[in-house]
Enzyme design. Structure first.
Site: not given
Ligand code: IPE
Ligand code: IPE
Ligand code: MG
Length: 277
Positions: A35, A52, A146
């Protein structure tokens, strides 16, 4: 772990960290909520998708390090069922990045005996991404090193629902629906992760203290490691620190830690009203 030292030098901090890790007490399964990509980009005044893109390299490093450590399974949360709520352009970029990652990394996965699996409702992915993912899964299906599970269009509640329906279907096919009794093992053996040990260690980057619908059943006794580091900044050093931190935890599984021995998840403590198995 020998394979990890092959790529380290004694003067590197990762060497000292790797030396501090007890090779006999490695987590069998590590799960990661990757995240913070969006916030990483925002801090740099870049569009979210730049975060990303920058998140692909730490995936590569994490997979390689787990393989070199001899970890059995790594489950990476790449896209949740809730992530469809995001703008179309961002979601499309994620599918494009998945395809780029697969094309670039498939030769490395094959060479290093790494098996790729997809967990989640991947049928709903755009055709090209789905086909390339399925091809990569197929191409590595006989590998025995793995196992990397990519959680894509994954939801923990969906997974439990799918498992229950699979149990029901199976009983119906065998004509045993009337006498069906569902227990823990019946559910666990129909989860997307059937056959793998539950995660011992769950890492979440970007400081959020929540599970976000990830592996709800399997993380019942996982050790949690939350770091403020945003996913694109996640490094081998931080992974090694998380494993070291994990090795300092006192895992009791609801019991007591016996003096001089480590508690086992297999222990059954019989309480009032419970029947011994
Ligand atoms: C969780 O992150 C999903 C992934 C890392 C793929 P999100 O960014 O979607 O989660 P919330 O919205 O902060 O709970
Ligand atoms: C995690 O990073 C990747 C996915 C959920 C696909 P985020 O896109 O949720 O990044 P933040 O949480 O908005 O910083
Ligand atoms: Mg996120």
């Amino acid at each position: 772990m020998k394979a990890l030292f092959e790529v380290l030098r004694p003067d590197q901090k990762d060497w000292a960290l790797a030396e501090a890790i007890d090779p006999n007490r490695l987590p069998a399964h590590i799960a990661v909520i990757m995240d913070g990509n969006g916030r990483w980009a925002k801090r740099r005044n870049l569009p979210r998708v730049a975060g990303h893109k920058a998140g692909v390299e730490p995936v590569r490093v994490t997979v390689e390090t787990c393989a070199r450590l001899g970890i059995r399974a790594l489950t990476l949360y790449a896209f949740s069922v809730e992530n469809w709520k995001r703008p179309r352009a961002e979601v499309d970029t994620l599918w494009r990045l998945l395809r780029i990652y697969l094309r670039r990394e498939l030769p490395n996965l094959r060479r290093n005996d790494i098996r790729l699996a997809a967990i989640g409702r991947v049928q709903a992915l755009p055709a090209q991404a789905r086909e390339e993912l399925e091809a990569a899964v197929q191409a590595t299906s006989l590998n025995r090193g793995l196992q990397v599970n990519l959680a894509i269009n994954y939801g923990g509640r969906n997974e439990v629902v799918d498992a229950v329906n699979a149990v029901l279907d199976e009983a119906r096919r065998k004509g045993r629906l009337d006498s069906l009794i569902v227990d823990d093992d019946a559910i666990a053996s129909h989860l997307y992760t059937a056959g793998l040990p539950d995660p011992d260690l769950l890492i979440r980057t970007s400081g959020e203290m929540r599970i976000s619908n990830f592996l709800l059943w399997q993380i019942a006794y996982a050790e949690l490691y939350v770091t403020d580091t945003l996913w694109p900044d996640f490094t081998r050093t931080e992974l090694l620190r998380a494993i070291l931190d994990y090795q300092k935890r006192d895992r009791r599984f609801g019991g007591l830690s016996p003096a001089g021995g480590s508690p086992s998840r297999e222990s059954h403590f019989v309480g009032v009203g419970a029947t011994a198995r």
